[in-house]
Design a protein around this motif. Structure first.
Motif, PDB file in Angstrom:
ATOM      1  N   SER A  55       0.832  -1.204   0.000  1.00 49.20           N
ATOM      2  CA  SER A  55       0.000   0.000   0.000  1.00 49.20           C
ATOM      3  C   SER A  55       0.870   1.258   0.000  1.00 49.20           C
ATOM      4  CB  SER A  55      -0.918  -0.011   1.216  1.00 49.20           C
ATOM      5  OG  SER A  55      -1.690   1.145   1.260  1.00 49.20           O
ATOM      6  N   ARG A  56       1.903   1.287   0.845  1.00 51.02           N
ATOM      7  CA  ARG A  56       2.812   2.438   0.872  1.00 51.02           C
ATOM      8  C   ARG A  56       3.528   2.598  -0.454  1.00 51.02           C
ATOM      9  NH1 ARG A  56       3.874   0.634   6.208  1.00 51.02           N
ATOM     10  NH2 ARG A  56       5.705  -0.499   5.499  1.00 51.02           N
ATOM     11  N   LYS A  57       3.916   1.501  -1.056  1.00 56.50           N
ATOM     12  CA  LYS A  57       4.618   1.570  -2.338  1.00 56.50           C
ATOM     13  C   LYS A  57       3.693   2.136  -3.419  1.00 56.50           C
ATOM     14  CE  LYS A  57       7.383  -0.970  -5.598  1.00 56.50           C
ATOM     15  NZ  LYS A  57       8.034  -2.180  -5.986  1.00 56.50           N
ATOM     16  N   GLU A  58       2.439   1.721  -3.417  1.00 55.94           N
ATOM     17  CA  GLU A  58       1.473   2.245  -4.393  1.00 55.94           C
ATOM     18  C   GLU A  58       1.250   3.744  -4.195  1.00 55.94           C
ATOM     19  OE1 GLU A  58      -0.323   1.180  -7.179  1.00 55.94           O
ATOM     20  OE2 GLU A  58       1.282  -0.297  -7.061  1.00 55.94           O
ATOM     21  N   SER A  59       1.128   4.169  -2.949  1.00 59.78           N
ATOM     22  CA  SER A  59       0.944   5.601  -2.660  1.00 59.78           C
ATOM     23  C   SER A  59       2.154   6.392  -3.130  1.00 59.78           C
ATOM     24  CB  SER A  59       0.732   5.823  -1.162  1.00 59.78           C
ATOM     25  OG  SER A  59      -0.448   5.214  -0.735  1.00 59.78           O
ATOM     26  N   TYR A  60       3.336   5.872  -2.874  1.00 59.53           N
ATOM     27  CA  TYR A  60       4.569   6.519  -3.295  1.00 59.53           C
ATOM     28  C   TYR A  60       4.633   6.606  -4.816  1.00 59.53           C
ATOM     29  CZ  TYR A  60       9.591   7.329  -3.840  1.00 59.53           C
ATOM     30  OH  TYR A  60      10.812   7.838  -4.195  1.00 59.53           O
ATOM     31  N   ARG A  61       4.259   5.526  -5.493  1.00 58.94           N
ATOM     32  CA  ARG A  61       4.288   5.509  -6.956  1.00 58.94           C
ATOM     33  C   ARG A  61       3.322   6.546  -7.532  1.00 58.94           C
ATOM     34  NH1 ARG A  61       1.422   3.908 -10.919  1.00 58.94           N
ATOM     35  NH2 ARG A  61      -0.146   2.881  -9.673  1.00 58.94           N
ATOM     36  N   LEU A 106       2.265   9.289  -6.065  1.00 58.64           N
ATOM     37  CA  LEU A 106       2.804  10.611  -5.772  1.00 58.64           C
ATOM     38  C   LEU A 106       3.900  10.980  -6.757  1.00 58.64           C
ATOM     39  CD1 LEU A 106       2.801  13.055  -3.899  1.00 58.64           C
ATOM     40  CD2 LEU A 106       4.438  11.843  -2.459  1.00 58.64           C
ATOM     41  N   LEU A 107       4.786  10.041  -7.059  1.00 60.04           N
ATOM     42  CA  LEU A 107       5.852  10.307  -8.030  1.00 60.04           C
ATOM     43  C   LEU A 107       5.286  10.619  -9.415  1.00 60.04           C
ATOM     44  CD1 LEU A 107       8.692   7.765  -7.229  1.00 60.04           C
ATOM     45  CD2 LEU A 107       8.706  10.236  -6.930  1.00 60.04           C
ATOM     46  N   CYS A 108       4.244   9.907  -9.811  1.00 58.99           N
ATOM     47  CA  CYS A 108       3.626  10.178 -11.115  1.00 58.99           C
ATOM     48  C   CYS A 108       3.077  11.594 -11.168  1.00 58.99           C
ATOM     49  CB  CYS A 108       2.512   9.173 -11.393  1.00 58.99           C
ATOM     50  SG  CYS A 108       3.106   7.543 -11.832  1.00 58.99           S
TER      51      CYS A 108
END
Length: 64
Positions: free
Chosen positions: A44-50, A52-54
């Motif tokens: 979940s954190r990785k998806e949120s980070y991804r 945000l980067l996009c």
């Protein structure tokens, strides 16, 4: 995250589930569930980070 990291956690999960199935001890089941909860939180954190980067790399204005 590295795939080997997830594989190690999934191997540990499988080990605890096998022990639970063999001995029926709820502690093994609890440990297995903690591993799955931790993996879900990391994903979940990785998806949120991804996401945000996009948004940061995009030329459009976004609401956060």
């Amino acid at each position: 995250m590295r795939t080997t990291y997830f594989n190690a956690w999934l191997d540990e999960y499988n080990d605890y589930m096998r022990l639970f199935e063999m001995f029926g001890d709820e502690e093994y089941y609890k440990e297995a569930n903690e591993i799955i909860e931790s993996l879900n939180a990391m994903v979940s954190r990785k998806e949120s980070y991804r996401m945000l980067l996009c948004k940061i790399e995009s030329n459009n204005m976004h609401k956060l």
